[in-house]
Design a protein around this motif. Structure first.
Motif, short mmCIF file in Angstrom:
data_model
loop_
_atom_site.label_atom_id
_atom_site.label_comp_id
_atom_site.label_asym_id
_atom_site.label_seq_id
_atom_site.Cartn_x
_atom_site.Cartn_y
_atom_site.Cartn_z
N ILE A 142 0.85 -1.20 0.00
CA ILE A 142 0.00 0.00 0.00
C ILE A 142 0.89 1.25 0.00
CG2 ILE A 142 -1.73 1.31 1.31
CD1 ILE A 142 -3.04 -1.21 1.97
N PRO A 143 0.96 1.97 -1.11
CA PRO A 143 1.74 3.21 -1.10
C PRO A 143 1.03 4.26 -0.26
CG PRO A 143 0.76 2.82 -3.29
CD PRO A 143 0.32 1.70 -2.41
N VAL A 144 1.79 5.05 0.49
CA VAL A 144 1.16 6.14 1.27
C VAL A 144 0.47 7.07 0.27
CG1 VAL A 144 1.62 8.17 2.70
CG2 VAL A 144 2.78 6.02 3.19
N PRO A 145 -0.86 7.25 0.39
CA PRO A 145 -1.55 8.06 -0.62
C PRO A 145 -1.25 9.55 -0.49
CG PRO A 145 -3.11 7.16 0.98
CD PRO A 145 -1.76 6.69 1.40
N LEU A 146 -1.22 10.21 -1.61
CA LEU A 146 -1.10 11.68 -1.64
C LEU A 146 -2.50 12.24 -1.84
CD1 LEU A 146 1.71 12.99 -4.04
CD2 LEU A 146 1.62 13.15 -1.56
N HIS A 147 -2.77 13.38 -1.23
CA HIS A 147 -4.04 14.04 -1.52
C HIS A 147 -4.04 14.44 -3.00
CE1 HIS A 147 -7.10 17.28 -1.40
NE2 HIS A 147 -7.66 16.46 -0.51
N ASN A 157 2.77 10.30 -7.55
CA ASN A 157 2.94 10.00 -6.13
C ASN A 157 4.21 9.17 -5.98
OD1 ASN A 157 2.91 9.00 -3.55
ND2 ASN A 157 0.90 8.03 -3.68
N GLN A 158 5.21 9.74 -5.30
CA GLN A 158 6.52 9.06 -5.21
C GLN A 158 6.40 7.70 -4.54
OE1 GLN A 158 5.68 11.79 -3.54
NE2 GLN A 158 6.08 11.38 -1.38
N ALA A 159 5.49 7.57 -3.56
CA ALA A 159 5.34 6.27 -2.88
C ALA A 159 4.76 5.23 -3.85
CB ALA A 159 4.43 6.44 -1.67
N HIS A 160 3.87 5.67 -4.72
CA HIS A 160 3.28 4.75 -5.69
C HIS A 160 4.33 4.28 -6.70
CE1 HIS A 160 0.66 3.63 -9.22
NE2 HIS A 160 0.23 2.84 -8.25
N GLU A 161 5.20 5.19 -7.14
CA GLU A 161 6.27 4.81 -8.08
C GLU A 161 7.19 3.76 -7.43
OE1 GLU A 161 6.59 5.94 -11.28
OE2 GLU A 161 4.70 6.95 -10.93
N ARG A 201 -4.70 13.27 12.38
CA ARG A 201 -5.94 12.69 12.89
C ARG A 201 -7.01 12.72 11.79
NH1 ARG A 201 -7.73 15.69 17.88
NH2 ARG A 201 -5.72 15.02 18.65
N ASP A 202 -7.56 11.58 11.50
CA ASP A 202 -8.61 11.44 10.47
C ASP A 202 -8.14 11.82 9.07
OD1 ASP A 202 -10.36 10.70 12.50
OD2 ASP A 202 -10.90 12.78 12.90
N ALA A 203 -6.83 11.78 8.82
CA ALA A 203 -6.35 12.14 7.47
C ALA A 203 -6.61 11.04 6.45
CB ALA A 203 -4.85 12.44 7.52
N PHE A 204 -6.75 9.78 6.91
CA PHE A 204 -6.90 8.66 5.99
C PHE A 204 -8.21 7.93 6.25
CE2 PHE A 204 -2.36 9.31 6.71
CZ PHE A 204 -1.93 9.49 5.41
N SER A 205 -8.71 7.26 5.21
CA SER A 205 -9.88 6.42 5.39
C SER A 205 -9.78 5.22 4.46
CB SER A 205 -11.17 7.20 5.10
OG SER A 205 -11.20 7.51 3.72
N VAL A 206 -10.54 4.17 4.79
CA VAL A 206 -10.62 3.02 3.88
C VAL A 206 -11.67 3.36 2.82
CG1 VAL A 206 -11.40 0.62 3.73
CG2 VAL A 206 -9.88 1.32 5.58
N SER A 207 -11.38 3.02 1.59
CA SER A 207 -12.32 3.32 0.50
C SER A 207 -13.69 2.70 0.78
CB SER A 207 -11.76 2.75 -0.81
OG SER A 207 -12.78 2.68 -1.76
N ARG A 208 -14.75 3.43 0.46
CA ARG A 208 -16.08 2.87 0.72
C ARG A 208 -16.39 1.72 -0.25
NH1 ARG A 208 -20.07 7.22 -2.11
NH2 ARG A 208 -18.37 8.55 -2.79
#
Ligand SMILES: [Zn+2]
Ligand SMILES: [Zn+2]
Length: 260
Positions: A142-147, A157-161, A201-208
């Motif tokens: 799981i790459p750290v997501p960028l907004h 997104n550098q983490a995705h690369e 805090r609350d920056a991330f969520s699991v996709s619905r």
């Protein structure tokens, strides 16, 4: 599939990599000479990269002093003893300092995707060794997501690369749809540990659109370029563990020291 089979490149991949480097020899990203191998970093420059050295056995925080040689097992840092992270271990090969910082800065802020490939390959080699020793193979990366706003500005997104290079070398799928970044957090590098926790805090969520079976009982590797306090990775690890994940590890290229 055994671990040896997992890491054995397919004949086609071996051929295409060697053929492309026969046509265009590797060019070292640091000393600018021919690298004489199928990586855009020469062996001499690779040996100069700053090894992480003795570090915390959970978050990989580098030790201020080398450990005594007689030490029976690795130590845990004060931060991890005070508040155990949700991830079980951070696997990080390098310290964030010269000359690897040059590669990371070119990749992240100047869009040098070749430097990104070099970093991804170095991290893959490290993870391959960890897996051969004791690391259980995670089921997804799981790459750290960028907004989306920051991704729009940077173009990638550098983490995705990095995750894509790891996936190719380790045969582990990338899932960049499972965890979403809800808020556009301000840049974190000038914040201390408590401020970072508050910021996240609350920056991330699991996709619905994700179903419970995608997380429950599964193991994950969160990938990022640089780890400073580990707060971002820990926020994602918490989200995954709270949703039923069995185990979360963190993979990053370099560990930076916290400024304040
Ligand atoms: Zn070089
Ligand atoms: Zn620690």
């Amino acid at each position: 599939m055994t671990d040896n089979e997992r890491f054995r490149p397919t004949p086609w991949r071996l051929f295409s990599t060697r053929f492309s480097y026969m046509l265009l020899p590797g060019h070292c990203k640091l000393c600018k000479s021919d690298s004489m191998r199928s990586l855009d970093l020469c062996a001499l420059c690779e040996s100069d990269l700053p090894d992480i050295g003795d570090h915390c056995n959970i978050c990989s925080e580098p030790s201020a002093n080398p450990w005594p040689k007689a030490l029976a097992k690795p130590l845990t840092c004060g931060n991890c003893l005070n508040r155990t992270p949700y991830f079980s271990h951070a696997h990080i090969p390098y310290l964030y300092k010269a000359p690897i910082d040059r590669l990371l800065i070119s990749f992240k802020f100047k869009g040098d995707l070749v430097a990104g490939k070099v970093l991804g390959k170095l991290l893959s080699q490290h993870i391959e060794q960890c897996i051969k020793h004791d690391l259980a193979v995670p089921q997804a990366i799981i790459p750290v997501p960028l907004h989306w706003w920051r991704r729009l500005g940077r173009g990638f997104n550098q983490a995705h690369e990095l995750a894509m290079t790891l996936s190719k070398h380790l045969n582990i799928p990338v899932n960049n749809k499972l965890v979403l970044r809800k808020t556009h957090t301000s840049a974190q590098h000038h914040l201390n540990r408590e401020q970072r926790l508050h910021n996240l805090r609350d920056a991330f969520s699991v996709s619905r659109y994700a179903c419970a079976e995608q997380i429950e009982g599964k193991s994950f590797a969160i990938v990022d370029d640089v780890l400073t306090t580990g707060s971002t990775a820990n926020a994602i690890a918490k989200l995954l563990i709270d949703n039923g994940a069995a185990r979360v590890v963190v993979w990053a290229v370099a560990r930076a020291a916290l400024e304040n």
